[in-house]
Structures are given as C-alpha cells and as structure tokens.
Design an enzyme around this catalytic site. Structure first.
Site, PDB file in Angstrom:
ATOM      1  CD  GLU A  37      47.194  34.932  37.385  1.00 54.41           C
ATOM      2  OE1 GLU A  37      46.064  35.429  37.198  1.00 54.41           O
ATOM      3  OE2 GLU A  37      48.119  35.025  36.566  1.00 54.41           O
ATOM      4  CB  SER A  68      53.670  44.860  36.728  1.00 56.78           C
ATOM      5  OG  SER A  68      53.006  46.028  37.158  1.00 56.78           O
ATOM      6  CG  ASN A  69      56.893  43.030  41.517  1.00 56.20           C
ATOM      7  OD1 ASN A  69      56.104  42.090  41.450  1.00 56.20           O
ATOM      8  ND2 ASN A  69      58.169  42.872  41.792  1.00 56.20           N
ATOM      9  CD  GLU A  70      56.714  48.181  38.548  1.00 58.71           C
ATOM     10  OE1 GLU A  70      56.042  47.248  38.058  1.00 58.71           O
ATOM     11  OE2 GLU A  70      57.963  48.179  38.553  1.00 58.71           O
ATOM     12  CD  GLN A 128      45.053  34.659  33.678  1.00 56.23           C
ATOM     13  OE1 GLN A 128      46.269  34.456  33.580  1.00 56.23           O
ATOM     14  NE2 GLN A 128      44.514  35.278  34.709  1.00 56.23           N
ATOM     15  N   GLY A 129      42.652  33.961  29.220  1.00 52.93           N
ATOM     16  CA  GLY A 129      42.547  35.054  28.251  1.00 52.93           C
ATOM     17  C   GLY A 129      42.115  36.345  28.915  1.00 52.93           C
ATOM     18  CE1 TYR A 130      40.681  36.303  33.605  1.00 47.04           C
ATOM     19  CE2 TYR A 130      41.845  37.668  35.177  1.00 47.04           C
ATOM     20  CZ  TYR A 130      40.883  36.730  34.909  1.00 47.04           C
ATOM     21  OH  TYR A 130      40.130  36.226  35.933  1.00 47.04           O
ATOM     22  CB  SER A 131      47.042  40.244  29.036  1.00 44.19           C
ATOM     23  OG  SER A 131      47.308  40.038  30.392  1.00 44.19           O
TER      24      SER A 131
HETATM   25  C1  LIG Z   1      55.496  35.160  31.398  1.00 42.16           C
HETATM   26  C2  LIG Z   1      54.154  35.815  31.365  1.00 42.16           C
HETATM   27  C3  LIG Z   1      53.024  35.039  31.337  1.00 42.16           C
HETATM   28  C4  LIG Z   1      51.756  35.644  31.263  1.00 42.16           C
HETATM   29  N1  LIG Z   1      50.646  34.841  31.165  1.00 42.16           N
HETATM   30  C5  LIG Z   1      49.445  35.429  30.982  1.00 42.16           C
HETATM   31  C6  LIG Z   1      48.279  34.614  30.749  1.00 42.16           C
HETATM   32  O1  LIG Z   1      48.341  33.376  30.738  1.00 42.16           O
HETATM   33  N2  LIG Z   1      47.104  35.231  30.537  1.00 42.16           N
HETATM   34  C7  LIG Z   1      46.979  36.587  30.551  1.00 42.16           C
HETATM   35  O2  LIG Z   1      45.864  37.078  30.391  1.00 42.16           O
HETATM   36  N3  LIG Z   1      48.056  37.387  30.763  1.00 42.16           N
HETATM   37  C8  LIG Z   1      49.282  36.838  30.976  1.00 42.16           C
HETATM   38  N4  LIG Z   1      50.382  37.633  31.161  1.00 42.16           N
HETATM   39  C9  LIG Z   1      50.229  39.091  31.053  1.00 42.16           C
HETATM   40  C10 LIG Z   1      50.455  39.859  32.339  1.00 42.16           C
HETATM   41  O3  LIG Z   1      49.340  39.761  33.194  1.00 42.16           O
HETATM   42  C11 LIG Z   1      50.728  41.319  31.909  1.00 42.16           C
HETATM   43  O4  LIG Z   1      51.954  41.318  31.193  1.00 42.16           O
HETATM   44  C12 LIG Z   1      50.827  42.247  33.080  1.00 42.16           C
HETATM   45  O5  LIG Z   1      49.571  42.414  33.689  1.00 42.16           O
HETATM   46  C13 LIG Z   1      51.383  43.637  32.668  1.00 42.16           C
HETATM   47  O6  LIG Z   1      50.660  44.155  31.592  1.00 42.16           O
HETATM   48  P1  LIG Z   1      51.414  44.662  30.281  1.00 42.16           P
HETATM   49  O7  LIG Z   1      52.342  43.611  29.814  1.00 42.16           O
HETATM   50  O8  LIG Z   1      50.373  45.137  29.331  1.00 42.16           O
HETATM   51  O9  LIG Z   1      52.309  45.893  30.758  1.00 42.16           O
HETATM   52  P2  LIG Z   1      51.821  47.386  30.968  1.00 42.16           P
HETATM   53  O10 LIG Z   1      50.512  47.394  31.659  1.00 42.16           O
HETATM   54  O11 LIG Z   1      51.918  48.091  29.667  1.00 42.16           O
HETATM   55  O12 LIG Z   1      52.913  47.928  31.970  1.00 42.16           O
HETATM   56  C14 LIG Z   1      54.201  48.406  31.516  1.00 42.16           C
HETATM   57  C15 LIG Z   1      54.964  48.914  32.739  1.00 42.16           C
HETATM   58  O13 LIG Z   1      54.262  50.040  33.313  1.00 42.16           O
HETATM   59  C16 LIG Z   1      54.018  49.814  34.690  1.00 42.16           C
HETATM   60  N5  LIG Z   1      52.705  50.348  35.071  1.00 42.16           N
HETATM   61  C17 LIG Z   1      51.551  50.200  34.388  1.00 42.16           C
HETATM   62  N6  LIG Z   1      50.544  50.822  35.034  1.00 42.16           N
HETATM   63  C18 LIG Z   1      51.081  51.362  36.165  1.00 42.16           C
HETATM   64  C19 LIG Z   1      50.547  52.117  37.235  1.00 42.16           C
HETATM   65  N7  LIG Z   1      49.241  52.428  37.298  1.00 42.16           N
HETATM   66  N8  LIG Z   1      51.381  52.500  38.227  1.00 42.16           N
HETATM   67  C20 LIG Z   1      52.697  52.183  38.181  1.00 42.16           C
HETATM   68  N9  LIG Z   1      53.259  51.466  37.167  1.00 42.16           N
HETATM   69  C21 LIG Z   1      52.462  51.069  36.171  1.00 42.16           C
HETATM   70  C22 LIG Z   1      54.017  48.290  34.857  1.00 42.16           C
HETATM   71  O14 LIG Z   1      54.352  47.930  36.166  1.00 42.16           O
HETATM   72  C23 LIG Z   1      55.086  47.877  33.857  1.00 42.16           C
HETATM   73  O15 LIG Z   1      56.346  47.970  34.431  1.00 42.16           O
HETATM   74  C24 LIG Z   1      51.647  37.058  31.253  1.00 42.16           C
HETATM   75  C25 LIG Z   1      52.807  37.850  31.307  1.00 42.16           C
HETATM   76  C26 LIG Z   1      54.050  37.241  31.366  1.00 42.16           C
HETATM   77  C27 LIG Z   1      55.272  38.133  31.401  1.00 42.16           C
END
Ligand SMILES: Cc1cc2nc3c(=O)[nH]c(=O)nc-3n(C[C@H](O)[C@H](O)[C@H](O)COP(=O)(O)OP(=O)(O)OC[C@H]3O[C@@H](n4cnc5c(N)ncnc54)[C@H](O)[C@@H]3O)c2cc1C
Length: 394
Positions: free
Chosen positions: A246, A379-381, A128-131
């Site tokens: 998902e 994330s949960n938030e 999955q190429g989202y992030s």
């Molecule tokens: C083990 C693992 C597997 C993954 N696999 C994939 C994958 O296969 N493909 C893919 O595309 N992605 C994948 N991901 C990525 C995942 O979807 C992102 O890590 C996630 O969406 C959070 O984005 P970020 O890491 O950029 O954190 P950030 O967006 O930078 O967030 C950092 C912190 O800020 C908080 N935060 C951010 N915005 C808000 C808001 N508006 N309100 C309150 N709090 C906020 C978050 O909750 C978090 O605690 C994976 C992640 C993990 C850990």
C-alpha cells in the site's frame, strides 16, 4: 540504475503512447486530470481497467503466472509515467495493489484461483477494513470482534475511513479473534462479501467535497472460515505484508511527474512559467527526480527479495510531501481563483462549461484532498517511528 530509456525501452514507450492515444477518450482524460484522492472516480477507473485488462496491462506489477504482463522494472516505470502524462484515470489500488499481492503471498491456491482473476478484470471491487474509530495508528488495538460459529466467523464492530466502500462488493478486513496475550497475536485477516446481511455503509464527506471514505458497520456478519487468509490469530503478518504494498507499491514517481506536468500547464496558461515561479518549478522537478530514484531502489529491493520492506515508509512520506508541495504551488499559481471552491467542478461527468474555470477549481479540490495523504495509509509520524525502529535500530 538508469532512468533514461534505452533503444528497446524507447520502442516500448512509443507502443504505450500509441495505445494511450488510441484508447483514452476525452472523458477518461478529464477524469484522470481531475482525480482527487486515492484513485479516479469509480466509473472512470472501472472503464479504464476494462480497457487495460483487454490488452493484458491491468496489473503491471503482477507476476506473469497471475496475469501480469511480465514487464521489467523500467517498463513499469515507463508505463506508469506515460499514463500519468496522458492523464489516464488512476485505478483503484485496493484490489490490484493491496489485497491481490497479499493473496498471492499468503492466500491458499484455491483463494488465488478464485479471487485473483476477478481482481485483474475489475469484476470485483475491494475496500480495506483496517482502521476503526478507536484504532488507526495503533492498529493492533482493533476491537472489531469475530467469533467462530460452525463453519463461519460472526463479526460485530465497525470500520472507518473505508475508501470506496460504497462501490466495493468485497472487503478485506482485520478482526479480533483472541482477547488475551499480545494484541498483534489475536488478529485474523478475513475476506468478506459486502452483500452479506448486516453490512451497512455510511458516507463521510471530506473537506474537498469528495465522497471517498465511509464508516462501515458490521452487525452479526457471517463469513465462511474458508475466507480466512493465513492462520487464525496470524492476520497481523498478512496485514503488515499488505501495508508495504500500500505504501511503497504505487508508482509514486510517475504520479508526481504527472502532477508536475499539470502544474507546468497551469503556470503556462497563466503566463507565469518564466517568472519567479520558474524557480519553484525547477525545485519541484528536482524533488520529483529524487523520489523517482528512491522508488527505483524500492523496486530493485522488491525484485531481489520479494519484499518492499521499511523503505516503503520512506517513499510514502517523501512522495506525499512532494505531492502536497506541488498542490500548494498550484493554489499559488491560480491566486484569487482559489477562493470560490466548488467541489462539483471536479466530479466525473460534470458539465464543465456550465460551472466555468473547472480546471482551476479542481486545483483547489486536489490541494484540500492532499492534506489527507500524509495520514492515509499510516500517518507520517508513525512511518518515521517505523523507520527509526526497523532501519535505524533505535
Ligand atoms: C483519505 C483517507 C483514506 C483512508 N482510507 C482507509 C481505508 O480505506 N481503510 C482503512 O482501514 N483506513 C483508511 N484510512 C485510515 C488511516 O489509515 C488512518 O487515518 C491512519 O492510520 C491514522 O489513524 P487515525 O486516523 O486513527 O489517527 P490517530 O492514530 O488517532 O493519530 C492522530 C495523530 O496522532 C499521531 N500519532 C499517533 N500515534 C503516534 C505515535 N506513536 N507517535 C507519534 N505520533 C503519533 C498521528 O500521526 C496523528 O497525527 C484512511 C485515512 C484517510 C485520511
């Protein structure tokens, strides 16, 4: 709604149990029991998918017209629970539970005919190429760029945290095709072949010692326009649809039951199941039960409307919290054996006897890995924000 099996469902459960007893080798069970992350090690997950595919059971939630077994919600619940109890490997969800439903919901007839059979058989492995490095929670800000060139798109950019990209031969990804207007309205959903020139995969090793995630670099990668799912600049619609599957479509209740059964075994082996720990086990059993009921509501909603909806966020948050609680209780149960963590102990094919106490070490691996579950998949938030907006109307 009931969670206790009726007579015909008990017969089905027996059929599933017999099948599992006949087909799960000790190696497959061990891989299932030591699973960290989104799914079991690739080799075990692939081997198990082949066996299920031969039986017609690889995709319990798919409609029969696309190769699903045509089971009721209760049958699916029974199947997932029995698989977890028997320590069957967890199949990779990126094809079966994510892009598969998205292609069914938004793909063309040609794309359905082309991709779905290979997802079902396990011939294709997906990632999955989202992030992206700068876009996770605020996914709509993604910058990976695709420009039209003849009949192709040419992609430049990078994706990160890409689960099992090292095994995948295909990726579904979100790319920016328009830089003006609302960010959500300039995103396109593409399917790409990982063998295409310009695709490079770099590993990221987690603190659990697991190679689950990667960074993927896309350098002038050409993707035929026919690999686009949905309309150009309307990829956000497909992306959100897929995220519901998902977060909500993963048989959470069954997974938790399996994890709790493992915890019971661990407590019994250490002779603490009847002590104060019994109260902990009972409280966790109640938590698991409540997740199962929530999941049944989600499944009923899916059957009625074809959508999982924002309840997927609720289910994901709660299920991950209970999973983490079970993991934490496991670490408490093994006490000082939690200290010398050796990632190799939980790897597929590891020589358990040579390492010693591998089951206990796997408990620590899982505990560390589960820290990531409240981030992966959104994330949960952010899930709480979705519920506040879409459920509570705030
Ligand atoms: C083990 C693992 C597997 C993954 N696999 C994939 C994958 O296969 N493909 C893919 O595309 N992605 C994948 N991901 C990525 C995942 O979807 C992102 O890590 C996630 O969406 C959070 O984005 P970020 O890491 O950029 O954190 P950030 O967006 O930078 O967030 C950092 C912190 O800020 C908080 N935060 C951010 N915005 C808000 C808001 N508006 N309100 C309150 N709090 C906020 C978050 O909750 C978090 O605690 C994976 C992640 C993990 C850990």
């Amino acid at each position: 709604m009931h969670l206790e099996a009726q007579a015909d469902e008990r017969a089905f459960r027996d059929e599933v149990r017999d099948f599992l007893a006949d087909h799960l080798t000790p190696e497959l069970r061990q891989a299932g029991q030591r699973t960290m992350g989104t799914c079991s090690p690739h080799e075990a997950s692939q081997a198990w998918q082949k066996i299920l595919y031969a039986k017609g059971w690889a995709a319990p939630s798919w409609p029969a017209e696309h190769g699903g077994p045509g089971w009721s919600a209760m049958q699916r619940h029974i199947f997932a629970t029995e698989c977890n109890f028997a320590d069957a490997p967890m199949l990779a969800p990126m094809g079966l539970d994510m892009v598969g439903p998205a292609i069914m919901g938004h793909g063309s007839t040609a794309q359905q005919a082309d991709y779905l059979p290979r997802i079902l058989s396990g011939q294709d492995s997906w990632c999955q190429g989202y992030s992206e490095p700068g876009s996770g929670s605020d996914l709509a800000s993604l910058q990976c760029r695709a420009v039209r060139s003849g009949d192709d798109y040419v992609i430049n950019g990078s994706k990160i945290w890409t689960t099992h990209a090292q095994y995948a031969n295909r990726m579904f990804c979100l790319v920016r095709t328009k830089t003006t207007g609302k960010p959500q309205q300039g995103i396109t959903f593409l399917l790409l072949d990982m063998d295409t020139p310009g695709v490079k995969v770099e590993p990221i090793i987690t603190m659990a010692g697991n190679h689950e995630v990667n960074q993927v670099f896309l350098d002038n990668v050409r993707v035929p326009r026919s690999n686009r799912v949905g309309a150009e600049n309307d990829g956000w619609t497909v992306a959100k649809y897929l995220l519901e599957f998902e977060r909500g479509g993963r048989a959470w209740g069954a997974r938790l039951r399996g994890a709790l059964a493992n915890l019971h075994r661990l407590a019994e082996a250490r002779d603490i199941a009847d002590d104060g720990f019994a109260q902990r086990l009972a409280a966790l059993a109640v938590d698991v039960r409540t997740v199962e009921f929530t999941e049944q509501r989600v499944i009923a909603e899916l059957a009625k409307t074809g959508r999982i909806g924002p309840a997927s966020s609720l289910l994901k948050i709660r299920a991950c919290a209970v999973l983490q609680d079970i993991g934490e209780a496991g670490v408490e149960a093994i006490g000082n054996y939690a200290a010398p963590f050796q990632p190799k102990a939980s790897q597929w094919g590891s020589n358990v006897e040579a390492i010693g106490r591998a089951d206990e070490l796997a408990v620590v691996g899982r505990y560390l890995d589960q820290r990531a579950r409240s981030i992966a998949g959104g994330s949960n938030e952010v899930q709480r924000n979705i519920m506040a907006k879409q459920v509570l109307g705030m």
